[in-house]
Every structure is written in C-alpha cells, then in structure tokens.
Design a protein around this motif. Sequence first.
Motif, mmCIF file in Angstrom:
data_model
loop_
_atom_site.group_PDB
_atom_site.id
_atom_site.type_symbol
_atom_site.label_atom_id
_atom_site.label_comp_id
_atom_site.label_asym_id
_atom_site.label_seq_id
_atom_site.Cartn_x
_atom_site.Cartn_y
_atom_site.Cartn_z
ATOM 1 N N ALA A 3 -0.291 -10.609 -1.026
ATOM 2 C CA ALA A 3 -1.972 -9.038 -1.404
ATOM 3 C C ALA A 3 -0.588 -8.085 -2.013
ATOM 4 O O ALA A 3 -1.578 -7.319 -2.740
ATOM 5 N N ALA A 4 0.565 -8.466 -2.162
ATOM 6 C CA ALA A 4 1.136 -7.195 -2.974
ATOM 7 C C ALA A 4 1.314 -7.273 -4.342
ATOM 8 O O ALA A 4 0.946 -8.045 -4.785
ATOM 9 N N GLN A 5 1.099 -6.647 -4.965
ATOM 10 C CA GLN A 5 1.258 -5.916 -6.388
ATOM 11 C C GLN A 5 2.349 -5.678 -7.167
ATOM 12 O O GLN A 5 2.895 -4.321 -6.719
ATOM 13 N N PHE A 6 2.671 -6.291 -7.564
ATOM 14 C CA PHE A 6 4.282 -6.264 -8.741
ATOM 15 C C PHE A 6 4.783 -5.418 -9.962
ATOM 16 O O PHE A 6 3.253 -4.948 -10.443
ATOM 17 N N THR A 7 5.312 -4.205 -9.918
ATOM 18 C CA THR A 7 5.063 -3.365 -11.272
ATOM 19 C C THR A 7 6.720 -3.303 -11.593
ATOM 20 O O THR A 7 7.314 -3.367 -11.179
ATOM 21 N N THR A 102 0.224 7.237 -5.989
ATOM 22 C CA THR A 102 -1.099 7.824 -6.027
ATOM 23 C C THR A 102 -1.718 7.795 -4.541
ATOM 24 O O THR A 102 -2.978 9.033 -4.802
ATOM 25 N N GLY A 103 -0.792 7.107 -3.937
ATOM 26 C CA GLY A 103 -1.849 7.242 -2.423
ATOM 27 C C GLY A 103 -0.895 7.326 -1.491
ATOM 28 O O GLY A 103 0.798 7.726 -1.708
ATOM 29 N N ASN A 104 -1.044 6.259 -0.211
ATOM 30 C CA ASN A 104 0.296 5.799 0.351
ATOM 31 C C ASN A 104 1.334 4.461 -0.639
ATOM 32 O O ASN A 104 0.368 3.266 -1.063
ATOM 33 N N SER A 105 2.307 4.080 -0.308
ATOM 34 C CA SER A 105 2.822 2.996 -1.110
ATOM 35 C C SER A 105 4.253 2.984 0.109
ATOM 36 O O SER A 105 4.922 3.638 0.251
ATOM 37 N N ILE A 106 4.956 2.049 -0.281
ATOM 38 C CA ILE A 106 5.912 1.093 0.618
ATOM 39 C C ILE A 106 6.552 0.515 -0.619
ATOM 40 O O ILE A 106 6.377 -0.739 -1.096
ATOM 41 N N SER A 107 7.789 0.416 -1.317
ATOM 42 C CA SER A 107 8.166 -0.020 -2.273
ATOM 43 C C SER A 107 9.681 0.169 -2.598
ATOM 44 O O SER A 107 10.645 0.228 -2.101
ATOM 45 N N ASP A 118 6.050 -2.871 -4.906
ATOM 46 C CA ASP A 118 4.802 -2.211 -4.941
ATOM 47 C C ASP A 118 3.788 -2.436 -3.889
ATOM 48 O O ASP A 118 3.190 -3.323 -4.103
ATOM 49 N N LEU A 119 3.861 -2.419 -2.380
ATOM 50 C CA LEU A 119 2.833 -2.160 -1.505
ATOM 51 C C LEU A 119 1.525 -1.248 -1.286
ATOM 52 O O LEU A 119 1.946 -0.369 -0.914
ATOM 53 N N GLU A 120 0.675 -1.136 -1.699
ATOM 54 C CA GLU A 120 -0.183 -0.420 -1.637
ATOM 55 C C GLU A 120 -0.693 -0.290 -1.123
ATOM 56 O O GLU A 120 -0.818 0.072 -0.081
ATOM 57 N N ASP A 121 -2.013 1.115 -1.326
ATOM 58 C CA ASP A 121 -3.160 1.643 -0.150
ATOM 59 C C ASP A 121 -3.581 0.315 0.785
ATOM 60 O O ASP A 121 -3.646 0.826 1.924
ATOM 61 N N GLU A 122 -4.374 -0.876 0.130
ATOM 62 C CA GLU A 122 -5.081 -1.977 0.217
ATOM 63 C C GLU A 122 -4.117 -2.584 1.545
ATOM 64 O O GLU A 122 -5.126 -2.500 2.244
ATOM 65 N N VAL A 123 -3.250 -2.791 1.455
ATOM 66 C CA VAL A 123 -1.884 -3.245 2.124
ATOM 67 C C VAL A 123 -1.212 -2.164 3.707
ATOM 68 O O VAL A 123 -1.248 -3.116 4.200
ATOM 69 N N ILE A 124 -0.758 -1.420 2.496
ATOM 70 C CA ILE A 124 -0.384 -0.496 4.017
ATOM 71 C C ILE A 124 -1.616 -0.947 5.357
ATOM 72 O O ILE A 124 -0.841 0.067 6.045
ATOM 73 N N SER A 126 -3.181 -1.604 6.076
ATOM 74 C CA SER A 126 -3.490 -3.470 7.908
ATOM 75 C C SER A 126 -2.024 -3.978 7.910
ATOM 76 O O SER A 126 -2.129 -5.103 8.272
ATOM 77 N N ILE A 127 -1.117 -2.910 7.069
ATOM 78 C CA ILE A 127 -0.332 -3.894 6.711
ATOM 79 C C ILE A 127 1.126 -3.790 9.010
ATOM 80 O O ILE A 127 0.091 -3.091 9.286
ATOM 81 N N ASP A 128 1.921 -4.914 9.188
ATOM 82 C CA ASP A 128 2.093 -5.467 10.606
ATOM 83 C C ASP A 128 3.371 -5.198 10.589
ATOM 84 O O ASP A 128 4.087 -5.452 9.279
ATOM 85 N N ALA A 129 4.140 -5.208 11.530
ATOM 86 C CA ALA A 129 5.843 -5.596 11.516
ATOM 87 C C ALA A 129 6.216 -6.719 10.906
ATOM 88 O O ALA A 129 7.312 -6.872 9.603
ATOM 89 N N THR A 130 5.792 -7.753 11.148
ATOM 90 C CA THR A 130 5.766 -9.239 10.678
ATOM 91 C C THR A 130 5.549 -9.130 9.017
ATOM 92 O O THR A 130 6.446 -8.858 8.191
ATOM 93 N N LYS A 131 4.403 -8.673 8.942
ATOM 94 C CA LYS A 131 4.441 -8.736 6.946
ATOM 95 C C LYS A 131 5.332 -8.093 6.547
ATOM 96 O O LYS A 131 5.556 -8.328 5.347
ATOM 97 N N LEU A 132 5.351 -6.233 6.734
ATOM 98 C CA LEU A 132 6.140 -6.308 6.107
ATOM 99 C C LEU A 132 7.683 -6.710 6.069
ATOM 100 O O LEU A 132 8.739 -6.335 4.673
ATOM 101 N N SER A 133 8.437 -7.233 7.240
ATOM 102 C CA SER A 133 9.712 -7.074 7.182
ATOM 103 C C SER A 133 9.348 -9.020 6.270
ATOM 104 O O SER A 133 11.316 -8.512 5.814
ATOM 105 N N HIS A 134 9.022 -9.152 6.363
ATOM 106 C CA HIS A 134 8.317 -10.402 5.514
ATOM 107 C C HIS A 134 8.703 -10.486 3.897
ATOM 108 O O HIS A 134 9.302 -10.492 2.956
#
Length: 273
Positions: A3-7, A102-107, A118-124, A126-134
């Motif tokens: 569900a990552a949105q790329f900008t 505009t919210g919280n993001s890991i870019s 950008d990984l935006e609010d809706e992804v952030i 429910s994010i866990d270490a495995t998903k973020l590392s991937h």
Amino acid sequence: MEAAQFTCLFLLFLLTCHRAQEVAEEVENSSDGPGAAQEPVWLPDVPAAMEYITAAEVAVIGFFQDLEIPAVPIFRSMVQKHQDVSFGISNDSEVLSHYSITGNSISLFRLVDNEQLDLEDEVIESIDATKLSHFIEINSLYLVTEYNPATVIGLFNSKIQIHLLLMMNKASPEYGESLHRYKRAARLFQGKILFILVDSGMKENGKVISFFKLKKSQLPALAIYQTVDDQWDTLPIAEVSVEDVQNFCDGFLQGKLLRETRESEEKTPKVEL
C-alpha cells in the motif's frame, strides 16, 4: 507494494561539496563508539534536512507530527539493522511542509533517480518492523545497486527505464578496482541509467547471465537493458574502464547495438582468396 504510495520529487539542490562532506562527517560521528546504540539524526529545520538528504545515496526520514505514536520506536530500530542507509527524523512543521507531508510519514529518498517514496498515515498506523524493513530493502537503490531478489523490485519500479549490469565475480582479485571505476562511470549517467552489479559467483544469478546469452567464459561483461521494449545489448570486457562503460552506454542511447553487429559478422560467410 504494501500500500505504499510513490510520489516523484523533482528537486535538485545544488550544495557545495564542502558542506555535504560536513554533513556526512556529522552522521559518521553521531555515535559515541562502536557498541553505542545508533539513533536517527535530528533534522531541526529545512536547510538541515536538505543538506542531510543531499549528502546520502539513500536516506530514510521519519516525518512525525506526533513523536509518541507506535511507529516512532519501530522507525528508530531500523537504524541498527540498515547501517548502509542514512536515517533522519523531524517533527518541524516547516520541514514536513517542504516535503509535502500533511500527517505522519516515513519517506525514502534516492540520489540515483531523485525519488521520494512515502509511507503515509494509513500505512504508518499499522506498520511493523518487518514491513518497514521490507520497504527499505526493496527501495534502497544506489549509484551501483547489487542485484538480488529484494532490489530487483525497486529497480523495476524506478522511473529510470535503462539498466546497465556489470556481471562479475565478486571474489575475483580485480573486483575492488573494477567496482570503483564502475561507480565513477555511474555518476556520468545519473538519472539516465541505473547501474547494477550481478555477482556471477552466485549460482542463483546464472539465469540473469543466460538471459543475455552470455557464457561464464565471456565474463566479466556488461549488459544493458531497456525495460520498455526489452531492447538489450552486451559487451564482454577484459577489464572495467570508465571510458569503455561510457562508450557502451552512449552507443546504446544512440541506438547502436554491438550485439547485432557481432551476429551479422558471424553470419557473413568468409571468402577464401
């Protein structure tokens, strides 16, 4: 891609090499010692964020309006795991606004193709270490990116559609110097061609080599590939030189295929005098 949105971020900041080196030194010296826990670098304002991102081949930045959300400690834990990536963090409103957050993001920011992913609010949420590392693993592309099952996803999702592969055994004595020259050549085509390293010493990479109709006896070799129309060409080389890499890439960009020339010469019957 989870569900990552790329900008795409079309910003190229021209900073002096001296200042960029200072930023890199600050990052390197941010730890108290070899065993110290590493932390993301704090980015208090827009100039600091710009300098930090520009100084890194790959930077992952946590843009958080709220530093108390569960994603923050997960983000911090990535620093130790991905030590070849630069990590920064900011909650400054001007910094977030500058990067269209505009919210919280890991870019994730990549120098090689000037991308901001950008990984935006809706992804952030429910994010866990495995998903973020991937997310970090598959999208960390460098001036020279080593081919593996994770990076191949990021390579084909890049807006750069021409890929150059150096197929070479990493265990060979010439590898270190060859990689240095290959990386120098990569800077000449930044934003135009993605430079990739394929370790021919790994059995699982045999399929990549055979795709380009190359034999182990012809390695090391360069292979260039255009993802849009599957056009490709190869060049077996005795050694890697900046000039040879540059000429090969320039020729391909101009529509010259050495492979077709070689095949035509092989089909031409020899006339005995």
